[in-house]
Design a protein around this motif. Structure first.
Motif, PDB file in Angstrom:
ATOM      1  N   ARG A  66      -7.903  -4.043  -1.448  1.00  0.00           N
ATOM      2  CA  ARG A  66      -6.664  -4.180  -2.210  1.00  0.00           C
ATOM      3  C   ARG A  66      -5.792  -2.932  -2.131  1.00  0.00           C
ATOM      4  O   ARG A  66      -5.148  -2.552  -3.109  1.00  0.00           O
TER       5      ARG A  66
ATOM      6  N   ASN B 128      -2.295 -13.229  -3.723  1.00  0.00           N
ATOM      7  CA  ASN B 128      -3.575 -13.017  -4.402  1.00  0.00           C
ATOM      8  C   ASN B 128      -3.541 -11.820  -5.347  1.00  0.00           C
ATOM      9  O   ASN B 128      -4.289 -11.774  -6.319  1.00  0.00           O
ATOM     10  N   ALA B 129      -2.688 -10.841  -5.041  1.00  0.00           N
ATOM     11  CA  ALA B 129      -2.575  -9.640  -5.875  1.00  0.00           C
ATOM     12  C   ALA B 129      -1.539  -9.816  -6.982  1.00  0.00           C
ATOM     13  O   ALA B 129      -1.186  -8.852  -7.659  1.00  0.00           O
ATOM     14  N   ARG B 130      -1.055 -11.042  -7.160  1.00  0.00           N
ATOM     15  CA  ARG B 130      -0.083 -11.349  -8.204  1.00  0.00           C
ATOM     16  C   ARG B 130       1.203 -10.536  -8.036  1.00  0.00           C
ATOM     17  O   ARG B 130       1.730  -9.949  -8.979  1.00  0.00           O
TER      18      ARG B 130
ATOM     19  N   SER C 136      -2.985  -2.482  -6.329  1.00  0.00           N
ATOM     20  CA  SER C 136      -2.413  -3.741  -6.795  1.00  0.00           C
ATOM     21  C   SER C 136      -2.324  -3.722  -8.312  1.00  0.00           C
ATOM     22  O   SER C 136      -3.035  -2.983  -8.995  1.00  0.00           O
ATOM     23  N   SER C 137      -1.442  -4.561  -8.862  1.00  0.00           N
ATOM     24  CA  SER C 137      -1.284  -4.612 -10.316  1.00  0.00           C
ATOM     25  C   SER C 137      -2.561  -5.082 -10.991  1.00  0.00           C
ATOM     26  O   SER C 137      -2.929  -4.594 -12.067  1.00  0.00           O
ATOM     27  N   GLU C 138      -3.256  -6.027 -10.360  1.00  0.00           N
ATOM     28  CA  GLU C 138      -4.520  -6.498 -10.925  1.00  0.00           C
ATOM     29  C   GLU C 138      -5.546  -5.373 -10.962  1.00  0.00           C
ATOM     30  O   GLU C 138      -6.247  -5.174 -11.966  1.00  0.00           O
TER      31      GLU C 138
ATOM     32  N   SER D 234      -4.911  -2.812 -13.628  1.00  0.00           N
ATOM     33  CA  SER D 234      -5.381  -3.292 -14.925  1.00  0.00           C
ATOM     34  C   SER D 234      -6.887  -3.090 -15.065  1.00  0.00           C
ATOM     35  O   SER D 234      -7.370  -2.669 -16.122  1.00  0.00           O
ATOM     36  N   ARG D 235      -7.628  -3.359 -13.992  1.00  0.00           N
ATOM     37  CA  ARG D 235      -9.078  -3.140 -14.032  1.00  0.00           C
ATOM     38  C   ARG D 235      -9.395  -1.654 -14.165  1.00  0.00           C
ATOM     39  O   ARG D 235     -10.328  -1.249 -14.860  1.00  0.00           O
TER      40      ARG D 235
ATOM     41  N   SER E   4      -0.564  -4.664 -19.616  1.00  0.00           N
ATOM     42  CA  SER E   4       0.090  -5.931 -19.932  1.00  0.00           C
ATOM     43  C   SER E   4       1.248  -5.729 -20.886  1.00  0.00           C
ATOM     44  O   SER E   4       2.302  -6.370 -20.754  1.00  0.00           O
TER      45      SER E   4
END
Length: 821
Positions: free
Chosen positions: A98, A129-131, A386-388, A391-392, A587
């Protein structure tokens, strides 16, 4: 893998002292994965050695160490520029890890050097997939122009346009395709999928229903079930899936649909039964066993869940999904020693991944080995932008802070290859941590970019309504609330309304009841809510295609963990209020940006505690979760003289809600002849020793006031979780109980040590304080009396009126207040 092989592998490196690496634990012990992690920083010494690169890139790729694989493959591309496969390999590694920016760079380079656009195509899918749908849409548009005969790209552009712009824009593109003579099956599918992607479920239902009169399409029939769930309700969707499963001879997609509907209804016995049927009818579908185990866990049958996992892994030991869930289950059950080998198995199979990092930190911290294990843990944190993944990454930071290692959290934030400039939420974390500068990998430019991003978000929020309320007298508040309903703004309370007994849902309902005494209030869900809310509470599902959405007024979001971009622009609200009640800073920052971009309204923030406001650094107002002071009130009957001193607490039945050393407090109570009753403590049966008078009971949601009335004192501490507020503590205080609580948690702002409760920072301190409570009844009475008084002050009628008044202010009050000042 032998140590001899590793020695030979190291020999391929040039210009390096091999003795330095051969002393590393992984190299010395022949642990290939750990050795490759240890060697990683020295790989550049072999970047011109073709033989070394051929061996190294295979090793790192097979062990899924994607960042290193990408670098090695790029170095191969420099040495062998006539072999484009090296760039393809580097791109695959960047995609798997990613590393979005690197993947984009490599795709563009490959296209420029070869003229082949295949990696651009894969980059678009990676964006999806990475939003990152906007970036994906632009690439689909580019590709459909370069490949005009590709119907897939043209239709994918239509669907992504619906998701990122509007359904009307997507329908315009459909019309252009029709004019060009492209009225084909692919376009028909894009037409109904566009409505689904845009969140216009009633329209999607109409389009799908017509499509299915013309085509026999199993996938479309399954999609129709999910459309019905959001457009018509769960009951109609359930009937559709059951009928489809019967007609299609128990097709997997239809059977899974029946389970999903039962899950949304929270009918756990039915969920378990349906997954069991799927595991029999479709034995090759590994996900059924995972979901069976998850459901058993949700029903409180931890041993049953573990048994399902072990039986499955005995047959399919390489199932990564089940291995991950098994390790998670062991971690959540407090079986930390057993979880660590399971985590190592995951890493050997999948390479670095976020869940393994989270679990490793939790297990090591609870076993007291975090410092010893930190080098290994930090090496497996995925490198991603990635944005996802950001967040993780945020949740890794939160876990480190929860286990008391803020130092490691800051060190991780400042680590190499961390795209800190993209993390505006990190500015408050670092603001007070750079006065003792560590060895920084972050440049001044990165720091300035991060701070600038935070400032941009801060400028998009407002606090003038809150300031206006603070300046109002109690008489002015009463006058505001005395206005007739028609003169006060309408308030729309928005929540997912998924779980009938969920804390966020109950907060939203209570807030609506309080505000509804003074003005019109409506309840909304961005997706179809649980049937109980639609039937009893009149919660409406937001769907712009049918004109079903809030109009004007005040939007109040109880929680920030759901999407708003697809519909909020239709509302044209006067005010937008976000209640930040769970740790989800990335978020929150995203919701603020979306609200501003799509409405032009600057949102206001409410925090369930001061620590939530400190975390974001953004201006906002503290609003405690409402507590029923009549239900939670001191016991009116005399305390039984023969009852031993009784300490108690209640929470969800998960180890993160308990301290690893809490048993020492319970043992102290037992040594003094008392008892400890822990609702939600059955998960700690294996973690705590046997102690006389300690009752570890399953959690329950009913009869809590009666439970509290049977206690003499209340104890509370968590481990890998920090309570944003801690409603259970406030309820205990409202019942007139002396509270002994860890000083970390939102509730701590309501407790003054030695005045209305006791706060501690260590187990030893807690043991000393619980001894005082057990031996000094007068202390218990005094603290309990003051606890009740302080909660009544916090949630008094005047404070409740101010809380309600905040939602009812409009611009005229701001103007009036400004003129008065």
């Amino acid at each position: 893998m032998s140590a001899a092989f590793l020695h030979d592998f190291l020999a391929l490196l040039s210009s390096i002292d091999h003795k330095t690496l051969e002393s590393e634990p992984g190299v010395k012990n022949g642990d290939l994965f750990q050795a490759l992690v240890e060697i990683g920083p020295y790989l550049e010494h072999g970047k011109t050695n073709a033989e070394f690169l051929r061996v190294a890139v295979d090793l790192y790729e097979n062990n899924r160490l994607w960042f290193e694989t990408m670098r090695l493959a790029e170095w191969q591309a420099e040495l062998e520029s006539d072999e484009p496969e090296h760039l393809v390999r580097a791109f695959r590694a960047a995609s798997a890890g990613r590393k979005i920016v690197d993947a984009r760079r490599l795709a563009r380079r490959h296209a420029r050097e070869t003229g082949d656009l295949i990696l651009i195509h894969q980059l678009a899918e990676l964006y999806d997939n990475a939003r990152l749908p906007n970036r994906a849409r632009l690439l689909y548009r580019f590709l459909k122009r370069r490949w005009p005969h590709s119907r897939w790209h043209s239709c994918r552009y239509i669907v992504s346009t619906a998701a990122t712009r509007s359904l009307a824009h997507a329908d315009y593109l459909v019309q252009r395709e029709l004019v060009a003579g492209h009225d084909d099956h692919e376009l028909e599918q894009a037409y109904f999928r566009a409505a689904f992607s845009a969140g216009h479920y009633d329209e999607a239902h109409r389009r799908l229903a017509y499509y299915l009169t013309q085509h026999d399409d199993e996938d479309a029939e399954v999609l129709l079930g999910y459309v019905l769930a959001n457009a018509r309700g769960l009951n109609e969707a359930s009937d559709h899936f059951y009928e489809l499963a019967s007609r299609r001879k128990q097709q997997l997609g239809a059977m899974i649909g029946t389970v999903h509907m039962a899950m949304r209804k929270r009918d756990l016995p039915l969920v378990l039964a349906r997954w069991h049927e799927i595991s029999i009818v479709h034995p090759t579908f590994a996900g059924a066993d995972i979901e069976k185990a998850r459901c058993a866990y949700d029903m409180g049958d931890v041993e049953g869940a573990l048994r399902i996992c072990r039986d499955h892994l005995r047959v399919s030991g390489n199932d990564l999904g089940m291995s991950e869930f098994y390790a998670w289950l062991l971690t959540m059950n407090g079986s930390y020693e057993e979880a660590l080998p399971a985590i190592s198995t995951i890493l050997a199979t999948s390479g670095p991944n976020w869940q393994a990092v989270d679990m490793h930190i939790i297990c090591s911290s609870q076993l007291g080995t975090l410092d010893d294990d930190w080098a290994k843990i930090s090496a497996i944190i995925p490198k991603s932008d990635s944005s996802e993944a950001i967040s993780r990454f945020y949740h890794v930071i939160r876990i480190l802070i929860a286990v008391g290692r803020r130092d490691l959290a800051i060190k991780t934030l400042l680590g190499p290859d961390v795209p800190i400039e993209q993390m505006s939420w990190a500015a408050p974390y670092l603001k007070n941590s750079l006065h003792q500068p560590p060895v920084l990998s972050m440049s001044d430019m990165q720091m300035k970019m991060m701070e600038r991003r935070w400032s941009v978000t801060a400028d998009k929020t407002r606090s003038d309504y809150s300031d206006c309320l603070d300046a109002m007298s109690d008489d002015a508040v009463d006058a505001l609330l005395g206005h007739r309903s028609g003169n006060l703004p309408k308030v729309h309370v928005i929540n997912k309304f998924e779980q009938p007994r969920g804390g966020s849902e109950l907060h939203a309902l209570d807030l609506a009841d309080q505000i509804g005494r003074y003005t019109n209030v409506s309840l909304w869900a961005p997706e179809m809510p649980h049937p109980e809310f639609t039937a009893r509470k009149k919660v409406s599902h937001i769907d712009p295609t049918t004109g079903t959405f809030p109009r004007g007024g005040v939007l109040v979001f109880v929680g920030i963990y759901f999407e708003i971009a697809q519909w909020i622009s239709h509302v044209k609200p006067d005010r937008i209020i976000f209640l930040y009640n769970t740790f989800e800073a990335p978020s929150l920052f995203a919701r603020i940006e979306e609200a501003w971009q799509r409405t032009g309204v600057r949102p206001e923030l409410l925090y369930c505690s001061d620590i939530m406001g400190h975390e974001t650094g953004l201006r906002g107002r503290f609003e405690p979760s409402p507590t029923d002071l009549d239900m939670f009130s001191p016991v009116t009957t005399p305390r039984p003289a023969n009852r031993p001193f009784t300490l108690g607490r209640h929470s969800r039945d998960v180890p993160e809600k308990h301290g690893r050393e809490d048993w020492k407090i319970y043992r102290q109570v037992a040594d003094l002849g008392g008892e400890s009753v822990i609702l939600g403590g059955s998960c700690m049966t294996g973690a705590f020793p046997q102690i006389n008078g300690m009752k570890l009971l399953k959690a329950r949601s009913t009869g809590i006031p009666d439970f509290l009335h049977g206690l003499d004192a209340y104890f509370y501490r968590t481990s890998t979780w920090i309570e944003p507020w801690g409603r259970v503590v406030i309820e205990a205080m409202a019942c007139g109980l002396p509270v002994l609580a860890d000083s970390v948690g939102g509730y701590a702002q309501a407790i003054k040590h030695e005045v209305n409760g006791l706060l501690f920072d260590s187990t030893e301190e807690a043991v000393r304080l619980v001894r005082r409570l057990a031996q000094e009844p007068e202390l218990c009475l005094r603290l309990g009396h003051e606890a009740r008084k302080s909660v009544c002050d916090l949630l008094s009628s005047s404070e409740l009126k101010r809380m309600i008044a905040f939602y009812l202010l409009d611009s005229s009050f701001i103007t009036t207040q400004s003129a008065a000042n």
